[in-house]
Design an enzyme around this catalytic site. Sequence first.
Site, mmCIF file in Angstrom:
data_model
loop_
_atom_site.group_PDB
_atom_site.id
_atom_site.type_symbol
_atom_site.label_atom_id
_atom_site.label_comp_id
_atom_site.label_asym_id
_atom_site.label_seq_id
_atom_site.Cartn_x
_atom_site.Cartn_y
_atom_site.Cartn_z
ATOM 1 N N ARG A 48 103.025 70.608 -23.372
ATOM 2 C CA ARG A 48 103.084 71.290 -24.682
ATOM 3 C C ARG A 48 101.827 72.118 -24.907
ATOM 4 O O ARG A 48 101.891 73.224 -25.445
ATOM 5 C CB ARG A 48 103.263 70.258 -25.805
ATOM 6 C CG ARG A 48 104.691 69.717 -25.880
ATOM 7 C CD ARG A 48 104.778 68.403 -26.623
ATOM 8 N NE ARG A 48 104.262 68.437 -27.968
ATOM 9 C CZ ARG A 48 103.924 67.364 -28.669
ATOM 10 N NH1 ARG A 48 104.059 66.160 -28.125
ATOM 11 N NH2 ARG A 48 103.487 67.487 -29.896
ATOM 12 N N ARG B 65 107.039 59.441 -31.301
ATOM 13 C CA ARG B 65 107.905 60.563 -30.915
ATOM 14 C C ARG B 65 108.129 60.577 -29.406
ATOM 15 O O ARG B 65 107.229 60.308 -28.636
ATOM 16 C CB ARG B 65 107.241 61.887 -31.342
ATOM 17 C CG ARG B 65 107.683 62.351 -32.707
ATOM 18 C CD ARG B 65 106.872 63.502 -33.243
ATOM 19 N NE ARG B 65 106.727 64.655 -32.364
ATOM 20 C CZ ARG B 65 106.107 65.793 -32.719
ATOM 21 N NH1 ARG B 65 105.615 65.911 -33.941
ATOM 22 N NH2 ARG B 65 105.998 66.791 -31.884
ATOM 23 N N ARG C 194 99.752 58.866 -32.352
ATOM 24 C CA ARG C 194 100.518 59.198 -33.579
ATOM 25 C C ARG C 194 101.656 58.199 -33.792
ATOM 26 O O ARG C 194 102.368 57.814 -32.875
ATOM 27 C CB ARG C 194 101.105 60.605 -33.462
ATOM 28 C CG ARG C 194 102.048 60.917 -34.627
ATOM 29 C CD ARG C 194 102.366 62.378 -34.750
ATOM 30 N NE ARG C 194 102.710 63.005 -33.514
ATOM 31 C CZ ARG C 194 102.613 64.319 -33.304
ATOM 32 N NH1 ARG C 194 102.220 65.120 -34.267
ATOM 33 N NH2 ARG C 194 102.933 64.818 -32.144
HETATM 34 P P1 AP5 Z 1 99.827 66.115 -36.881
HETATM 35 O O1 AP5 Z 1 99.500 66.548 -38.248
HETATM 36 O O2 AP5 Z 1 101.109 65.393 -36.663
HETATM 37 O O3 AP5 Z 1 99.653 67.356 -35.854
HETATM 38 P P2 AP5 Z 1 100.539 68.648 -35.624
HETATM 39 O O4 AP5 Z 1 99.603 69.805 -35.518
HETATM 40 O O5 AP5 Z 1 101.623 68.728 -36.622
HETATM 41 O O6 AP5 Z 1 101.054 68.328 -34.165
HETATM 42 P P3 AP5 Z 1 102.541 68.360 -33.559
HETATM 43 O O7 AP5 Z 1 102.469 67.490 -32.325
HETATM 44 O O8 AP5 Z 1 103.562 68.017 -34.581
HETATM 45 O O9 AP5 Z 1 102.637 69.843 -33.143
HETATM 46 P P4 AP5 Z 1 103.639 70.487 -32.214
HETATM 47 O O10 AP5 Z 1 103.400 71.896 -32.554
HETATM 48 O O11 AP5 Z 1 103.464 70.118 -30.783
HETATM 49 O O12 AP5 Z 1 105.055 69.798 -32.579
HETATM 50 P P5 AP5 Z 1 106.316 70.305 -33.386
HETATM 51 O O13 AP5 Z 1 106.921 69.148 -34.056
HETATM 52 O O14 AP5 Z 1 105.980 71.519 -34.169
HETATM 53 O O15 AP5 Z 1 98.615 65.195 -36.363
HETATM 54 C C1 AP5 Z 1 98.635 64.643 -35.036
HETATM 55 C C2 AP5 Z 1 97.916 63.286 -35.034
HETATM 56 O O16 AP5 Z 1 96.543 63.482 -35.382
HETATM 57 C C3 AP5 Z 1 98.473 62.267 -36.043
HETATM 58 O O17 AP5 Z 1 98.362 60.996 -35.476
HETATM 59 C C4 AP5 Z 1 97.518 62.397 -37.241
HETATM 60 O O18 AP5 Z 1 97.462 61.225 -38.001
HETATM 61 C C5 AP5 Z 1 96.202 62.723 -36.546
HETATM 62 N N1 AP5 Z 1 95.300 63.564 -37.346
HETATM 63 C C6 AP5 Z 1 95.641 64.647 -38.112
HETATM 64 N N2 AP5 Z 1 94.532 65.189 -38.689
HETATM 65 C C7 AP5 Z 1 93.468 64.415 -38.250
HETATM 66 C C8 AP5 Z 1 92.065 64.474 -38.482
HETATM 67 N N3 AP5 Z 1 91.503 65.406 -39.265
HETATM 68 N N4 AP5 Z 1 91.284 63.547 -37.875
HETATM 69 C C9 AP5 Z 1 91.830 62.598 -37.061
HETATM 70 N N5 AP5 Z 1 93.159 62.495 -36.816
HETATM 71 C C10 AP5 Z 1 93.966 63.394 -37.393
HETATM 72 O O19 AP5 Z 1 107.278 70.773 -32.205
HETATM 73 C C11 AP5 Z 1 107.839 69.840 -31.299
HETATM 74 C C12 AP5 Z 1 108.739 70.563 -30.316
HETATM 75 O O20 AP5 Z 1 109.828 71.196 -31.018
HETATM 76 C C13 AP5 Z 1 108.082 71.700 -29.517
HETATM 77 O O21 AP5 Z 1 107.408 71.230 -28.368
HETATM 78 C C14 AP5 Z 1 109.301 72.573 -29.171
HETATM 79 O O22 AP5 Z 1 110.030 72.025 -28.101
HETATM 80 C C15 AP5 Z 1 110.161 72.461 -30.434
HETATM 81 N N6 AP5 Z 1 109.860 73.529 -31.401
HETATM 82 C C16 AP5 Z 1 109.373 73.366 -32.678
HETATM 83 N N7 AP5 Z 1 109.202 74.550 -33.279
HETATM 84 C C17 AP5 Z 1 109.600 75.494 -32.375
HETATM 85 C C18 AP5 Z 1 109.624 76.927 -32.402
HETATM 86 N N8 AP5 Z 1 109.210 77.617 -33.480
HETATM 87 N N9 AP5 Z 1 110.081 77.572 -31.303
HETATM 88 C C19 AP5 Z 1 110.506 76.884 -30.219
HETATM 89 N N10 AP5 Z 1 110.483 75.544 -30.116
HETATM 90 C C20 AP5 Z 1 110.035 74.851 -31.193
HETATM 91 MG MG MG Z 2 103.707 68.519 -36.531
#
Ligand code: AP5
Ligand code: MG
Length: 208
Positions: free
Chosen positions: A164, A153, A122
């Site tokens: 994660r 990131r 990513r």
């Molecule tokens: P992308 O769309 O970025 O995936 P995503 O599902 O959004 O993945 P994240 O890594 O952002 O999810 P996350 O839940 O771990 O992170 P978050 O920021 O929420 O796609 C990923 C990749 O795949 C990209 O390169 C994209 O181009 C590619 N791609 C997409 N679709 C594709 C397809 N169809 N085919 C091929 N490639 C594709 O959270 C981060 C951290 O924040 C957490 O670990 C935690 O510490 C904290 N946090 C956030 N929310 C909370 C909460 N509610 N409670 C507690 N802690 C929290």
């Molecule tokens: Mg995301």
Amino acid sequence: MKLMFVGPPGAGKGTQAVRIAARYGIPHISTGDMLREEIKNGTELGKQAKTYIDAGELVPDEVIIGMVKERIARPDAANGFILDGFPRTKQQAEALGAIAALDAVININVPDSKLIHRICGRRVCSSCGATYHESMLEDQKHCPKCGGALYIRDDDREDTVKQRLAVYKEKTQPLIEYYTNIGILHDVVGSGGIDDITETIVEVLEKK
Ligand code: AP5
Ligand code: MG
């Protein structure tokens, strides 16, 4: 329309939420993006959150719940929103249930074997926030949309990604049963073309 996208890290929640939000004219509310913004701005909340994020752990419920309550109370969310990455625990789901009734939860399913490859490749634009996979990019350093610098990131290192995924299975996966029981969960296959997945989600939402 009040929506929530759930799925493991790398499932494509952010990628799809941006498109569906534009289609329906509702805000995309990503708790991960909000926390990264706090870190970038050097706030107290950001400093607290960074330790958890970098370790692949969840930020404490009370911090997140307060942040989301404040966000969905803003006028732009009055007609609906897409929650991406929230709720992530039963406590968060119950806190949300007390202030808003979701119309649908979209559960994006992608096999574990694809997730690590997706996340480790990513690239995110530091200027407009667009997300890419390195395999989509001719120029690995600049955003094709706005020319901004692309970055990786801090929590996208393979060992953190594995943690994660483990946290997702333990703390967040139980919400799938929670929302199935409420009768609003819809499963979507998240492997395949990005445009096709968007159309599948739209079909699910239009049929509801
Ligand atoms: P992308 O769309 O970025 O995936 P995503 O599902 O959004 O993945 P994240 O890594 O952002 O999810 P996350 O839940 O771990 O992170 P978050 O920021 O929420 O796609 C990923 C990749 O795949 C990209 O390169 C994209 O181009 C590619 N791609 C997409 N679709 C594709 C397809 N169809 N085919 C091929 N490639 C594709 O959270 C981060 C951290 O924040 C957490 O670990 C935690 O510490 C904290 N946090 C956030 N929310 C909370 C909460 N509610 N409670 C507690 N802690 C929290
Ligand atoms: Mg995301």
